[in-house]
Design a protein around this motif. Structure first.
Motif, PDB file in Angstrom:
ATOM      1  N   PRO A 334       0.777  -1.476   0.166  1.00 14.77           N
ATOM      2  CA  PRO A 334      -0.284  -0.641  -0.300  1.00 14.77           C
ATOM      3  C   PRO A 334       1.072   1.814  -0.174  1.00 14.77           C
ATOM      4  O   PRO A 334       0.106   1.808  -0.548  1.00 14.77           O
ATOM      5  N   ALA A 335       2.165   1.168   0.656  1.00 16.04           N
ATOM      6  CA  ALA A 335       2.978   2.470   0.562  1.00 16.04           C
ATOM      7  C   ALA A 335       2.964   2.690  -0.487  1.00 16.04           C
ATOM      8  O   ALA A 335       3.555   3.899  -1.005  1.00 16.04           O
ATOM      9  N   VAL A 336       4.157   1.926  -1.661  1.00 16.07           N
ATOM     10  CA  VAL A 336       4.435   1.846  -2.770  1.00 16.07           C
ATOM     11  C   VAL A 336       3.113   2.109  -4.087  1.00 16.07           C
ATOM     12  O   VAL A 336       3.347   3.076  -4.598  1.00 16.07           O
ATOM     13  N   VAL A 337       1.893   1.423  -3.527  1.00 13.12           N
ATOM     14  CA  VAL A 337       1.198   1.496  -4.577  1.00 13.12           C
ATOM     15  C   VAL A 337       0.523   3.699  -4.492  1.00 13.12           C
ATOM     16  O   VAL A 337       0.200   4.381  -5.257  1.00 13.12           O
ATOM     17  N   GLN A 338       0.363   4.388  -2.687  1.00 15.36           N
ATOM     18  CA  GLN A 338       0.231   5.350  -2.629  1.00 15.36           C
ATOM     19  C   GLN A 338       1.665   6.388  -3.131  1.00 15.36           C
ATOM     20  O   GLN A 338       1.172   7.578  -3.807  1.00 15.36           O
ATOM     21  N   ALA A 339       2.750   5.798  -3.142  1.00  8.75           N
ATOM     22  CA  ALA A 339       3.654   6.594  -3.973  1.00  8.75           C
ATOM     23  C   ALA A 339       3.842   6.774  -5.467  1.00  8.75           C
ATOM     24  O   ALA A 339       3.794   7.533  -5.831  1.00  8.75           O
ATOM     25  N   CYS A 340       3.189   5.700  -5.621  1.00  7.05           N
ATOM     26  CA  CYS A 340       2.865   5.507  -7.516  1.00  7.05           C
ATOM     27  C   CYS A 340       1.976   6.915  -8.197  1.00  7.05           C
ATOM     28  O   CYS A 340       2.768   7.486  -8.443  1.00  7.05           O
ATOM     29  N   ILE A 341       0.993   6.368  -7.109  1.00  6.08           N
ATOM     30  CA  ILE A 341      -0.565   7.612  -7.185  1.00  6.08           C
ATOM     31  C   ILE A 341      -0.090   8.347  -6.954  1.00  6.08           C
ATOM     32  O   ILE A 341      -0.485   9.390  -8.480  1.00  6.08           O
ATOM     33  N   GLU A 342       0.793   8.986  -6.133  1.00  9.54           N
ATOM     34  CA  GLU A 342       1.272  10.358  -6.159  1.00  9.54           C
ATOM     35  C   GLU A 342       1.941  11.140  -7.198  1.00  9.54           C
ATOM     36  O   GLU A 342       2.171  12.293  -7.940  1.00  9.54           O
ATOM     37  N   VAL A 343       3.050  10.069  -7.829  1.00  9.35           N
ATOM     38  CA  VAL A 343       3.693  10.270  -8.696  1.00  9.35           C
ATOM     39  C   VAL A 343       2.942  10.773  -9.913  1.00  9.35           C
ATOM     40  O   VAL A 343       3.281  11.802 -11.013  1.00  9.35           O
ATOM     41  N   VAL A 344       1.768   9.675 -10.504  1.00 11.38           N
ATOM     42  CA  VAL A 344       1.195   9.948 -12.080  1.00 11.38           C
ATOM     43  C   VAL A 344       0.222  11.129 -11.328  1.00 11.38           C
ATOM     44  O   VAL A 344      -0.004  11.722 -12.335  1.00 11.38           O
ATOM     45  N   GLU A 345      -0.024  11.649 -10.148  1.00 11.90           N
ATOM     46  CA  GLU A 345      -0.733  12.242  -9.609  1.00 11.90           C
ATOM     47  C   GLU A 345       0.021  13.376 -10.243  1.00 11.90           C
ATOM     48  O   GLU A 345      -0.687  14.898 -11.025  1.00 11.90           O
ATOM     49  N   GLU A 346       1.233  13.968  -9.769  1.00  9.86           N
ATOM     50  CA  GLU A 346       2.231  14.949 -10.801  1.00  9.86           C
ATOM     51  C   GLU A 346       2.295  15.222 -11.322  1.00  9.86           C
ATOM     52  O   GLU A 346       2.603  16.292 -12.181  1.00  9.86           O
ATOM     53  N   ARG A 347       2.747  13.648 -12.133  1.00 11.11           N
ATOM     54  CA  ARG A 347       2.920  14.468 -13.273  1.00 11.11           C
ATOM     55  C   ARG A 347       2.495  14.642 -14.440  1.00 11.11           C
ATOM     56  O   ARG A 347       2.462  14.540 -15.831  1.00 11.11           O
ATOM     57  N   GLY A 348       1.079  14.036 -13.820  1.00 12.32           N
ATOM     58  CA  GLY A 348      -0.634  13.838 -15.000  1.00 12.32           C
ATOM     59  C   GLY A 348      -0.357  11.931 -16.141  1.00 12.32           C
ATOM     60  O   GLY A 348       0.800  11.252 -16.162  1.00 12.32           O
ATOM     61  N   PRO A 349      -1.185  11.996 -16.982  1.00 10.82           N
ATOM     62  CA  PRO A 349      -0.995  11.030 -18.009  1.00 10.82           C
ATOM     63  C   PRO A 349      -0.349  11.436 -18.685  1.00 10.82           C
ATOM     64  O   PRO A 349       0.151  10.302 -19.339  1.00 10.82           O
ATOM     65  N   GLY A 350       0.858  12.124 -19.284  1.00 13.63           N
ATOM     66  CA  GLY A 350       2.196  12.445 -20.100  1.00 13.63           C
ATOM     67  C   GLY A 350       3.331  11.237 -19.536  1.00 13.63           C
ATOM     68  O   GLY A 350       4.280  11.014 -20.030  1.00 13.63           O
TER      69      GLY A 350
END
Length: 360
Positions: A334-350
C-alpha cells in the motif's frame, strides 16, 4: 611511497604524481583560518622555520570562503571556533564552498571524538593547538594534500565505473527489446517509474540507483523465451503462459553471480511476487518480498496495463491506477501504491511518454 589506486587510469596516477612533484618544488599555499592573531602568528613562525609552506590568513569563515573563491589555496588549516561559525558546522559550510580542498582542523579542543567527527565530515587530518612543532604541521599538511588527491582519484574512478555499469545494464536491456519490439521501452519506463516511486518514498540515493538498475533488467529472463511467444497476438494459451512465467527465475539465473552493489538478481526473481502469496515463481508473501521488488512490481503493472500488447490494446492509465487501488494491501504494497499514485497525479497522464532513457 605515494598510495596507489587499483583500477585508476594510468594518466590519473601520472597527473597526481606530477601535481605532487610540482608541490614539492614550490612553497605550498596554505590558508590559515584563525581568528586569534597570536595563534595564527605562532603557526606562521613554526612553518617559516621549516620552510616550504607560504601562509595566508583569514580571521572568519566568510572571509576564508571569499579568498578561496578568488584564489584557491593548496590546503586549509581550519579552526573550529570562529566569529561566524562554530564546531562541525564550520567544516560543513566550508565543504559546501570548497568540496575538493584538503582541510586540516587546528583547534584548542583536545578531543579525539571531535577529530574523528571532523574526518567523517570530509577533513583529512586533525591537529591540536600547542602540540607539535613546525615539522609536524608541515608533514600533516603535505599528507592531507596527498590524501585528498587519492580520495579524488577514487571518486573519479568510482564515477567512471558507475557509468560503465549503467551503460552495460542499458545495453542488456536494449538487447531484450530487439527481440520483443512490441514492448520496446517497457524496461526503461519501469526503471524510470520505479526510481520516481523510490524518491517519493524518501529512499536513499543508493537504493534508488539500485531500483533503476533492477527496473532496466527486470525482464531480462525473457531472453530465454522464444520470440514468437512474446509477439504472439490474441489470448495466450495456458502452455505459452506457463513458459513466459518462467522469466523471473531465468533472469535470476542470469544475474545471480554478478556482484552488483544492490540485490538485482532478487529484484528480478521477485517482481511478479504478490503480498498475498498469489504471485510467482516462489509464492512469497509480505515482507518475504524485498522492498525493491515490491516497487518494481507496482511500476511494472502500471506500465503494462497502460501500454499496448500484442494480445490486447492499451487499457490506459486510469485502468492501471484502478487496478493498483483495488488490490492495494493484498497484491501490492500500500505504501508503494500510494507513492506511485502521487507520482502519476503530479506528472499527469504523460508520465509514461517522457524520455525513458537513464542518465549515463
Amino acid at each position: 611511497m605515494a598510495p596507489t589506486l587499483l583500477g585508476a587510469p594510468p594518466s590519473m596516477h601520472l597527473k597526481r604524481d606530477q601535481n605532487m612533484t610540482d608541490m614539492r618544488s614550490r612553497a605550498v599555499d596554505l590558508l590559515v583560518v584563525e581568528d586569534n592573531p597570536a595563534d595564527a602568528r605562532l603557526i606562521e613562525l613554526l612553518l617559516s622555520e621549516v620552510g616550504g609552506i607560504h601562509c595566508r590568513r583569514a580571521d572568519c569563515l566568510g572571509q576564508a570562503m571569499g579568498m578561496v573563491a578568488a584564489e584557491p589555496p593548496d590546503a586549509v588549516l581550519l579552526d573550529l571556533s570562529l566569529p561566524d561559525a562554530h564546531g562541525i558546522e564550520t567544516v560543513e559550510r566550508f565543504r559546501v564552498a570548497a568540496p575538493t580542498l584538503p582541510i586540516v582542523i587546528c583547534t584548542g579542543l583536545d578531543d579525539e571524538s571531535m577529530g574523528l567527527l571532523a574526518l567523517q565530515h570530509g577533513c583529512q587530518d586533525y591537529l591540536v593547538k600547542g602540540q607539535g612543532d613546525g615539522n609536524l604541521i608541515r608533514r600533516t599538511i603535505l599528507y592531507a594534500i596527498e590524501r585528498k588527491a587519492v580520495e579524488e582519484e577514487r571518486r573519479v574512478t568510482a564515477e567512471r565505473l558507475k557509468r560503465v555499469l549503467l551503460q552495460t545494464v542499458r545495453s542488456l536491456s536494449l538487447t531484450l527489446e530487439m527481440r520483443d519490439p512490441y514492448t520496446t521501452g517497457h524496461q526503461r519506463r519501469v526503471a524510470q517509474l520505479s526510481t520516481a516511486i523510490g524518491q517519493r518514498m524518501g529512499l536513499s540515493e543508493a537504493v534508488v540507483e539500485g531500483l533503476r538498475t533492477g527496473g532496466l533488467l527486470h525482464d531480462i529472463g525473457k531472453i530465454h523465451i522464444p520470440a514468437e511467444f512474446l509477439s504472439r497476438p490474441g489470448k495466450l494459451s495456458a502452455e505459452v503462459h506457463k513458459v513466459i512465467r518462467m522469466h523471473p527465475q531465468m533472469g535470476w539465473e542470469i544475474m545471480k553471480d554478478i556482484e552488483f552493489p544492490w540485490p538485482v538478481a532478487d529484484m528480478i526473481r521477485q517482481h511478479h511476487e504478490r503480498l498475498d502469496g498469489s504471485g510467482y515463481p516462489l509464492g512469497l508473501k509480505g515482507d518475504e518480498i524485498i522492498l525493491e521488488s515490491r516497487i518494481i512490481a507496482v511500476a511494472d503493472v502500471l506500465e503494462a496495463i497502460s501500454s499496448h500488447r500484442p494480445y490486447r490494446p492499451a487499457l490506459g492509465l486510469d485502468v492501471a491506477v484502478a487496478e493498483l487501488r483495488e488490490h492495494s494491501g493484498s497484491r501490492y504494497d500500500p505504501a508503494v501504491v500510494q507513492a506511485c499514485i502521487e507520482v502519476v497525479e503530479e506528472r499527469g497522464p504523460g508520465i509514461l511518454d517522457e524520455d525513458p532513457s537513464p542518465v549515463l
